[in-house]
Design a protein around this motif. Structure first.
Motif, PDB file in Angstrom:
ATOM      1  N   GLU A   3       0.835  -1.200   0.000  1.00  0.00           N
ATOM      2  CA  GLU A   3       0.000   0.000   0.000  1.00  0.00           C
ATOM      3  C   GLU A   3       0.875   1.257   0.000  1.00  0.00           C
ATOM      4  OE1 GLU A   3      -3.438   2.342   2.523  1.00  0.00           O
ATOM      5  OE2 GLU A   3      -2.475   0.596   3.432  1.00  0.00           O
ATOM      6  N   HIS A   4       1.918   1.252   0.796  1.00  0.00           N
ATOM      7  CA  HIS A   4       2.832   2.398   0.860  1.00  0.00           C
ATOM      8  C   HIS A   4       3.441   2.683  -0.521  1.00  0.00           C
ATOM      9  CE1 HIS A   4       5.668   5.228   2.567  1.00  0.00           C
ATOM     10  NE2 HIS A   4       6.648   4.569   1.987  1.00  0.00           N
ATOM     11  N   THR A   5       3.871   1.639  -1.187  1.00  0.00           N
ATOM     12  CA  THR A   5       4.466   1.782  -2.520  1.00  0.00           C
ATOM     13  C   THR A   5       3.444   2.321  -3.518  1.00  0.00           C
ATOM     14  OG1 THR A   5       6.006  -0.013  -2.054  1.00  0.00           O
ATOM     15  CG2 THR A   5       5.691   0.560  -4.364  1.00  0.00           C
ATOM     16  N   LEU A   6       2.234   1.804  -3.457  1.00  0.00           N
ATOM     17  CA  LEU A   6       1.182   2.289  -4.350  1.00  0.00           C
ATOM     18  C   LEU A   6       0.875   3.762  -4.081  1.00  0.00           C
ATOM     19  CD1 LEU A   6      -1.276  -0.741  -4.377  1.00  0.00           C
ATOM     20  CD2 LEU A   6      -0.005   0.167  -6.337  1.00  0.00           C
ATOM     21  N   GLN A   7       0.826   4.148  -2.806  1.00  0.00           N
ATOM     22  CA  GLN A   7       0.579   5.549  -2.466  1.00  0.00           C
ATOM     23  C   GLN A   7       1.664   6.448  -3.054  1.00  0.00           C
ATOM     24  OE1 GLN A   7      -1.926   7.025  -1.205  1.00  0.00           O
ATOM     25  NE2 GLN A   7      -3.042   5.539   0.007  1.00  0.00           N
ATOM     26  N   GLU A   8       2.909   6.013  -2.974  1.00  0.00           N
ATOM     27  CA  GLU A   8       4.008   6.794  -3.552  1.00  0.00           C
ATOM     28  C   GLU A   8       3.858   6.935  -5.058  1.00  0.00           C
ATOM     29  OE1 GLU A   8       7.716   4.983  -2.496  1.00  0.00           O
ATOM     30  OE2 GLU A   8       7.748   5.905  -0.507  1.00  0.00           O
ATOM     31  N   GLU A   9       3.481   5.847  -5.701  1.00  0.00           N
ATOM     32  CA  GLU A   9       3.375   5.848  -7.154  1.00  0.00           C
ATOM     33  C   GLU A   9       2.246   6.752  -7.654  1.00  0.00           C
ATOM     34  OE1 GLU A   9       5.451   4.572  -9.497  1.00  0.00           O
ATOM     35  OE2 GLU A   9       6.736   4.089  -7.790  1.00  0.00           O
ATOM     36  N   ALA A  16      -4.341   9.931 -16.156  1.00  0.00           N
ATOM     37  CA  ALA A  16      -5.497   9.791 -15.255  1.00  0.00           C
ATOM     38  C   ALA A  16      -5.908   8.330 -15.081  1.00  0.00           C
ATOM     39  CB  ALA A  16      -6.668  10.612 -15.768  1.00  0.00           C
ATOM     40  N   ALA A  17      -5.847   7.558 -16.155  1.00  0.00           N
ATOM     41  CA  ALA A  17      -6.228   6.142 -16.076  1.00  0.00           C
ATOM     42  C   ALA A  17      -5.307   5.379 -15.126  1.00  0.00           C
ATOM     43  CB  ALA A  17      -6.209   5.511 -17.463  1.00  0.00           C
ATOM     44  N   ALA A  18      -4.019   5.693 -15.171  1.00  0.00           N
ATOM     45  CA  ALA A  18      -3.060   5.021 -14.286  1.00  0.00           C
ATOM     46  C   ALA A  18      -3.318   5.394 -12.829  1.00  0.00           C
ATOM     47  CB  ALA A  18      -1.631   5.383 -14.682  1.00  0.00           C
ATOM     48  N   LEU A  19      -3.619   6.665 -12.560  1.00  0.00           N
ATOM     49  CA  LEU A  19      -3.914   7.103 -11.202  1.00  0.00           C
ATOM     50  C   LEU A  19      -5.192   6.455 -10.676  1.00  0.00           C
ATOM     51  CD1 LEU A  19      -3.017  10.903 -11.462  1.00  0.00           C
ATOM     52  CD2 LEU A  19      -1.637   9.049 -10.494  1.00  0.00           C
ATOM     53  N   GLU A  20      -6.196   6.335 -11.547  1.00  0.00           N
ATOM     54  CA  GLU A  20      -7.449   5.678 -11.162  1.00  0.00           C
ATOM     55  C   GLU A  20      -7.203   4.202 -10.844  1.00  0.00           C
ATOM     56  OE1 GLU A  20     -11.220   4.850 -10.067  1.00  0.00           O
ATOM     57  OE2 GLU A  20     -10.343   6.838 -10.359  1.00  0.00           O
ATOM     58  N   MET A  21      -6.384   3.569 -11.655  1.00  0.00           N
ATOM     59  CA  MET A  21      -6.054   2.167 -11.407  1.00  0.00           C
ATOM     60  C   MET A  21      -5.327   2.024 -10.064  1.00  0.00           C
ATOM     61  SD  MET A  21      -4.100  -0.602 -13.812  1.00  0.00           S
ATOM     62  CE  MET A  21      -2.407  -0.304 -13.371  1.00  0.00           C
ATOM     63  N   ASP A  23      -5.643   3.990  -7.451  1.00  0.00           N
ATOM     64  CA  ASP A  23      -6.659   4.173  -6.408  1.00  0.00           C
ATOM     65  C   ASP A  23      -7.485   2.899  -6.211  1.00  0.00           C
ATOM     66  OD1 ASP A  23      -6.007   6.783  -5.702  1.00  0.00           O
ATOM     67  OD2 ASP A  23      -7.412   7.677  -7.151  1.00  0.00           O
ATOM     68  N   GLN A  24      -7.862   2.284  -7.319  1.00  0.00           N
ATOM     69  CA  GLN A  24      -8.635   1.037  -7.244  1.00  0.00           C
ATOM     70  C   GLN A  24      -7.838  -0.075  -6.569  1.00  0.00           C
ATOM     71  OE1 GLN A  24     -11.765   0.180  -7.927  1.00  0.00           O
ATOM     72  NE2 GLN A  24     -12.277   2.273  -8.478  1.00  0.00           N
ATOM     73  N   LEU A  25      -6.566  -0.174  -6.918  1.00  0.00           N
ATOM     74  CA  LEU A  25      -5.715  -1.199  -6.301  1.00  0.00           C
ATOM     75  C   LEU A  25      -5.608  -0.989  -4.793  1.00  0.00           C
ATOM     76  CD1 LEU A  25      -2.819  -1.538  -8.895  1.00  0.00           C
ATOM     77  CD2 LEU A  25      -4.463  -3.304  -8.248  1.00  0.00           C
ATOM     78  N   ILE A  26      -5.432   0.246  -4.376  1.00  0.00           N
ATOM     79  CA  ILE A  26      -5.344   0.551  -2.946  1.00  0.00           C
ATOM     80  C   ILE A  26      -6.652   0.214  -2.242  1.00  0.00           C
ATOM     81  CG2 ILE A  26      -5.164   2.439  -1.270  1.00  0.00           C
ATOM     82  CD1 ILE A  26      -3.078   3.707  -3.178  1.00  0.00           C
ATOM     83  N   ARG A  27      -7.773   0.584  -2.833  1.00  0.00           N
ATOM     84  CA  ARG A  27      -9.082   0.288  -2.250  1.00  0.00           C
ATOM     85  C   ARG A  27      -9.296  -1.220  -2.095  1.00  0.00           C
ATOM     86  NH1 ARG A  27     -12.170   3.100  -5.930  1.00  0.00           N
ATOM     87  NH2 ARG A  27     -11.067   5.004  -5.484  1.00  0.00           N
ATOM     88  N   GLN A  28      -8.983  -1.962  -3.150  1.00  0.00           N
ATOM     89  CA  GLN A  28      -9.166  -3.412  -3.102  1.00  0.00           C
ATOM     90  C   GLN A  28      -8.200  -4.066  -2.113  1.00  0.00           C
ATOM     91  OE1 GLN A  28      -9.033  -4.951  -7.090  1.00  0.00           O
ATOM     92  NE2 GLN A  28     -10.847  -3.806  -7.718  1.00  0.00           N
TER      93      GLN A  28
END
Length: 118
Positions: A3-9, A16-21, A23-28
């Motif tokens: 999660e920490h790594t995803l937040q950094e990325e 925008a599509a990459a940022l949305e993805m 966010d979705q990964l973090i939520r899941q």
């Protein structure tokens, strides 16, 4: 750490599509880990693992629940052993653990939990 790594990325400039993805990964990931934190065996294993302890929990509430569950289980084991054999009281357990403040704190918590259930 995932999660920490995803937040950094997702803080880096990206489409925008990459940022949305992200966010979705973090939520899941949070949903999945929240489910695992609710499982007694998983939460106790995380708590007992010296690498993680309470920092392995996403939620402080779940960490506190795991600590209470562990303390309760330890108290139950101590009570069952006391019924079959006489064991030293908490005052002598401090000596057994070599004076470690951490072990003394656990001993005190277990004895307190045992007193509350009696």
């Amino acid at each position: 750490m995932l999660e920490h790594t995803l937040q950094e990325e997702i803080t880096k400039p990206a489409p925008a599509a990459a940022l949305e993805m992200g966010d979705q990964l973090i939520r899941q990931l949070r949903e999945k880990l929240n489910t695992l934190q609710s499982m007694s065996i998983m939460s106790l294993a995380t708590l007992l693992d010296p690498r993680f302890k309470v920092i392995g929990f996403l939620s402080q509430t779940k960490a506190t629940e795991a600590i209470k569950r562990l303390t309760s289980e330890c108290a139950t084991i101590i009570r069952s052993k006391q019924s079959t054999e006489e064991i030293p009281q908490a005052s002598t357990s401090h000596d057994v653990t070599g004076g470690s403040k951490l072990w003394h704190r656990l001993d005190t918590s277990v004895m307190e939990a045992r007193r509350l259930k009696m």
